[in-house]
Design a protein around this motif. Structure first.
Motif, PDB file in Angstrom:
ATOM      1  N   VAL A   1       0.843  -1.208   0.000  1.00 48.90           N
ATOM      2  CA  VAL A   1       0.000   0.000   0.000  1.00 48.90           C
ATOM      3  C   VAL A   1       0.872   1.249   0.000  1.00 48.90           C
ATOM      4  O   VAL A   1       0.653   2.181  -0.787  1.00 48.90           O
ATOM      5  N   LEU A   2       1.874   1.278   0.868  1.00 45.31           N
ATOM      6  CA  LEU A   2       2.750   2.450   0.950  1.00 45.31           C
ATOM      7  C   LEU A   2       3.488   2.681  -0.363  1.00 45.31           C
ATOM      8  O   LEU A   2       3.574   3.820  -0.850  1.00 45.31           O
ATOM      9  N   ARG A   3       4.021   1.604  -0.940  1.00 44.87           N
ATOM     10  CA  ARG A   3       4.788   1.759  -2.175  1.00 44.87           C
ATOM     11  C   ARG A   3       3.888   2.151  -3.343  1.00 44.87           C
ATOM     12  O   ARG A   3       4.294   2.931  -4.214  1.00 44.87           O
ATOM     13  N   LEU A  52       3.026   5.851  -2.999  1.00 45.07           N
ATOM     14  CA  LEU A  52       4.218   6.644  -3.304  1.00 45.07           C
ATOM     15  C   LEU A  52       4.501   6.638  -4.798  1.00 45.07           C
ATOM     16  O   LEU A  52       4.834   7.690  -5.385  1.00 45.07           O
ATOM     17  N   PHE A  53       4.363   5.480  -5.445  1.00 46.63           N
ATOM     18  CA  PHE A  53       4.612   5.388  -6.885  1.00 46.63           C
ATOM     19  C   PHE A  53       3.652   6.278  -7.663  1.00 46.63           C
ATOM     20  O   PHE A  53       4.071   7.037  -8.554  1.00 46.63           O
ATOM     21  N   VAL A  67       5.551  14.096 -11.536  1.00 46.89           N
ATOM     22  CA  VAL A  67       6.249  14.260 -12.816  1.00 46.89           C
ATOM     23  C   VAL A  67       5.289  14.786 -13.882  1.00 46.89           C
ATOM     24  O   VAL A  67       5.636  15.682 -14.679  1.00 46.89           O
ATOM     25  N   GLY A  68       4.072  14.256 -13.909  1.00 49.35           N
ATOM     26  CA  GLY A  68       3.090  14.741 -14.887  1.00 49.35           C
ATOM     27  C   GLY A  68       2.762  16.203 -14.691  1.00 49.35           C
ATOM     28  O   GLY A  68       2.650  16.961 -15.674  1.00 49.35           O
ATOM     29  N   GLY A  86      -8.236   7.140  -5.768  1.00 46.02           N
ATOM     30  CA  GLY A  86      -8.363   6.103  -6.777  1.00 46.02           C
ATOM     31  C   GLY A  86      -7.417   4.932  -6.511  1.00 46.02           C
ATOM     32  O   GLY A  86      -7.804   3.765  -6.640  1.00 46.02           O
ATOM     33  N   THR A  87      -6.168   5.247  -6.126  1.00 44.08           N
ATOM     34  CA  THR A  87      -5.194   4.194  -5.817  1.00 44.08           C
ATOM     35  C   THR A  87      -5.637   3.376  -4.616  1.00 44.08           C
ATOM     36  O   THR A  87      -5.569   2.133  -4.624  1.00 44.08           O
TER      37      THR A  87
END
Length: 342
Positions: A33-35, A38-39, A46-47, A72-73
């Motif tokens: 979940v954390l990764r 973060l991703f 960046v976008g 959403g994630t």
């Protein structure tokens, strides 16, 4: 595999069973979940940088994107975790498709949240669904690779366990101890052979990716019972077990190699013997497992650390960031300390 199952595995003993399906990606780990969050946040950052005019504009755009991307994630992770049992019944390809489809739905959900907040008449629905599907595909691929990385560690552990059990000097010493007891103490000789048989059986039976700590304690007890016959008073074993810790999930074949190391580096080199101490304790939502042994003159012979590295890696693969592994020499005692979720 039990004897009856072994016989049925030969040709002509019955129809071969269809291979069991398994979950190819698991989104239920806290570390996952954390990764994942973060991703996605990095991708959003960046976008936003591509269209931002300056730093304040970038921060404002990132905050807006995060307002849709993070919910959403999290929704994708929650749904994927909730449907874990259902997804495991699907073929691997269908599991991949389901994960990507859920990603597209999560992208639409995030876009809907932004539409409610911003009140904009036109929203990038197709772009949001596409972005959600793409990000989900990357996450699924990463989780699949993580799941596959378990296999080498588990295979290595099983081979190491088989090697330890079949190792000539261990088998030779165990059988010699049983022979010596046959006349003087037949009942004890029988118990020793039963313990040896159970160790072989435990090494050969497929037990999945996790077992209870209680099961692993039972295996360690049998191993130490065999070594107790060999070393006698030189091996002093002390158990301090918290019954509340027994239900903790741990990798199979993880405790016995550490106990074996304690005997090999603590008892064998010492003419006077050594003490081996195994303790478990539940502290809230964490179970602490500790294997300690005294060493000759405060400094036992150094090993290659293969067993410890394997145990550390398998604990990490099973519990991710929720586990800890430490090994140190303290005041003439070598201590291996592990923490796993209760």
């Amino acid at each position: 595999m039990e004897d009856s199952q072994s016989l049925s595995a030969f040709p002509g003993a019955g129809a071969p069973a269809a291979p069991a399906r398994a979950l190819v990606f698991d989104a239920c780990q806290p570390g996952v979940v954390l990764r994942a969050v973060l991703f996605v946040e990095i991708v959003m950052a960046v976008g936003a940088a591509f269209v931002a005019q300056n730093v304040p504009d970038w921060i404002e755009r990132l905050a807006l994107l995060s307002g849709g991307a993070v919910p959403g994630t999290l929704s994708w992770l929650i749904v994927a975790c909730s449907l874990k049992q259902l997804l495991a019944r699907l073929p691997p390809t269908a599991q991949h498709v389901a994960g990507i489809t859920l990603g597209a739905v999560a992208g639409l959900y995030g876009c809907a949240l932004l539409a409610l907040v911003s009140g904009a008449p036109r929203m990038p629905w197709i772009g949001s669904a596409s972005a959600g599907a793409l990000l989900a595909a990357v996450l699924v691929a990463a989780l699949v690779l993580r799941a596959k990385s378990r296999l080498p560690a588990e295979t290595t552990a099983r081979l190491a366990e088989l090697q330890a059990r079949i190792r000539p000097h261990f088998l030779f010493n165990s059988l010699n101890s049983a022979i010596a007891l046959v006349r003087d103490d037949p009942a004890r000789a029988e118990r020793l052979l039963e313990d040896l048989s159970e160790l072989f059986r435990h090494a050969l039976v497929e037990r999945g990716e996790a077992v209870t700590l209680t099961e692993e304690i039972a295996v360690a007890r049998r191993y130490l019972a065999i070594e107790q016959v060999r070393f006698g008073d030189r091996l002093q074993v002390e158990w301090e077990l918290d019954p509340r810790a027994g239900s903790a999930r741990v990798p199979p074949l993880f405790l016995q190699p550490l106990v074996e190391n304690a005997v090999k580096h603590g008892v064998e080199p010492s003419a006077t013997g050594a003490q081996v101490r195994i303790t478990t304790q539940r502290r809230g939502g964490t179970v602490v497992i500790q294997v300690a042994n005294t060493v000759p003159a405060g400094q036992g012979p150094r090993g290659h650390g293969v067993a410890q590295r394997n145990v550390r890696e398998r604990l990490r693969l099973l519990h991710d960031v929720q586990t800890q592994f430490q090994a140190s020499l303290q005041d003439g005692q070598y201590v291996v300390r592990m923490e796993v979720p209760a």
